[in-house]
Write an enzyme that holds these catalytic residues in place. Structure first.
Site, PDB file in Angstrom:
ATOM      1  CE1 TYR A   1      -8.619  35.614  30.944  1.00 24.12           C
ATOM      2  CE2 TYR A   1      -8.854  33.036  29.735  1.00 24.12           C
ATOM      3  CZ  TYR A   1      -8.128  34.323  29.766  1.00 24.12           C
ATOM      4  OH  TYR A   1      -6.418  34.377  29.909  1.00 24.12           O
TER       5      TYR A   1
ATOM      6  CE1 TYR B  80      -3.244  35.554  29.032  1.00 29.01           C
ATOM      7  CE2 TYR B  80      -3.004  33.928  27.392  1.00 29.01           C
ATOM      8  CZ  TYR B  80      -3.327  34.162  28.756  1.00 29.01           C
ATOM      9  OH  TYR B  80      -3.960  33.338  29.212  1.00 29.01           O
TER      10      TYR B  80
ATOM     11  CG  ASP C 287       3.818  32.631  23.361  1.00 26.76           C
ATOM     12  OD1 ASP C 287       2.570  31.239  22.732  1.00 26.76           O
ATOM     13  OD2 ASP C 287       3.186  33.095  24.103  1.00 26.76           O
TER      14      ASP C 287
ATOM     15  CE  LYS D  22      -4.422  29.691  22.970  1.00 25.37           C
ATOM     16  NZ  LYS D  22      -5.883  29.878  23.984  1.00 25.37           N
TER      17      LYS D  22
END
Length: 424
Positions: free
Chosen positions: A15, A142, A238, A267
């Site tokens: 990114y 996302y 999600d 995560k």
């Protein structure tokens, strides 16, 4: 050469527009909620290093368990073989996951956890002779950076170069406050229109992370899931970002009365120690792949599937997460955020203050409006870095998502610097 100079010769960062990017800060060690650079300057990690760190950096208990596992088994192929950490972790996760989940499939990260979920959902119907392959999604969603996960994410600057290669989805408005009715009406309309072709509805429960920390209520999500159940459409939660305590409960789906069929995890699954992803599913999903016909196999796998070291880190993180101490930390952070939200309402340059559990977010008012490329982002990012705090604004959206081990004073320090920035 310094570490930063060496980095510039060989590394391409995520990114990051490498031509205009600032020199990366070289981190030499981590301890608790802090990262330390080569000059021993400390930075308070207020975003849990991209939302993965639950218990603080270099946690001694997790380090001990990882070290023990390294001396026993570092890795083994997971096709045709199994091992204790992989089985133990699946057993423990399935006991605490909401929705009567029955089986767990290991992957490497959040994007691949979503890929598996999509493949499970679409092939679930294919294996039964039904070609249902459309996916319904929220605007601003996302779900990752691989092609399937990009397809079910909002079309944006992240996907522009690949839009023609992504599969089409049915997108509906996010049911944020004041837009619930519009969202439900459009959702039900799309279900009727594509009644026999929708395989699944995928959603980030209650909070859309990279979309701007956008929040909505469990009651309206319950109604959407219920509508899917009535039309025999699978539901995929999600929980890559929201899982493992971020919303105040172990999983965001615990706020719901309805149940997802599939859950995506990553995560915080290892407490921020190792790369690991997982996709769980209900028994009916798994059963649709059981056959004498090998063509009904779920043809998916990764070289490091169920890596024993990652599983050991996750088991250690779960020990900490399920402790009374961590539960108290999460409750205290949630209360501190709620109190701080009241303070933020006094600042005229701030709007859309929202919070749930250990996450608080707000938008900076300016002429550009809400945008990932809002020019205020870099100025604010550098302001906090100068004060020793790592906050990565999503455009003009600022959020705090700290490790649970953060102290009252450390969290108050973040609040003080935020107030300092917006009191001018």
């Amino acid at each position: 050469m310094t570490l930063s100079e060496r980095d510039a010769t060989v590394i391409w960062h995520p990114y990051t527009q490498m031509k205009t990017a600032q020199t990366p800060i070289p981190i030499l060690r981590g301890e608790g909620v802090y990262l330390f650079d080569e000059n021993d300057k400390k930075y308070l990690d207020a975003v849990s290093s991209w939302w993965v760190n639950l218990h603080g950096h270099s946690h001694p208990y997790i380090a001990k368990k990882v070290s023990e596992q390294l001396s026993i088994l570092e890795h083994a192929i997971f096709a045709g073989f199994t091992h204790e950490p992989g089985v133990s972790l699946a057993e423990r996760l399935l006991k605490i996951l909401p929705g009567n989940q029955s089986k767990l499939f290991y992957t490497d990260n959040g994007s691949t956890a979503v890929e598996v979920a999509l493949k499970m959902a679409i092939q679930y119907w294919h294996n039964q002779g039904k070609e249902k392959n459309k996916i319904i999604v929220f605007e601003h969603a996302y779900h990752g950076d691989t092609f399937g996960s990009m397809s079910v994410s909002a079309r944006s600057a992240f996907t522009t170069a690949f839009d023609s290669l992504l599969f089409d989805v049915i997108s509906i408005p996010l049911p944020q406050k004041g837009k619930e009715k519009e969202s439900v009406i459009m959702f039900e309309s799309e279900l009727k229109k594509h009644k026999n072709s929708i395989a699944a509805f995928i959603f980030e429960p209650l909070i859309l992370g990279a979309g701007g920390m956008l929040m909505y209520e469990p009651e309206v999500l319950d109604s959407l899931i219920s509508a899917c159940k009535n039309e025999d459409i699978l539901c995929i939660a999600d929980e890559v970002m929201t899982g493992f305590g971020r919303t105040g409960k172990l999983f965001a789906c615990e706020y719901l009365n309805e149940e997802p069929d599939i859950i995506c995890l990553s995560k915080g699954i290892t407490g921020g120690t190792m790369a690991l992803g997982a996709t769980s599913c209900k028994q009916k999903i798994y059963d649709a792949f059981l056959s004498d016909d090998k063509l009904k196999t779920l043809f998916h796998g990764h070289s490091y599937t169920a890596n024993p070291i990652a599983c050991a880190a996750s088991l250690a993180s779960l020990d900490l997460l399920l402790s009374e101490e961590t539960k108290a930390f999460i409750n205290r952070i949630s209360k501190q955020h709620a109190d701080f939200a009241k303070k933020l309402s006094a600042y005229s340059s701030i709007e859309n203050i929202r919070y749930r559990g250990t996450i608080i977010a707000f938008d900076i008012k300016n002429k550009e409006g809400v945008s990932y490329f809002n020019s205020v982002r870099d100025e604010v990012y550098n302001f906090f870095l100068a004060h020793g705090i790592i906050l990565r604004p999503l455009g003009n959206t600022i959020y705090i998502m700290p490790p649970y081990s953060i102290s009252v004073k450390e969290l108050e320090f973040i609040y003080e610097i935020i107030e300092k920035r917006f009191s001018n």
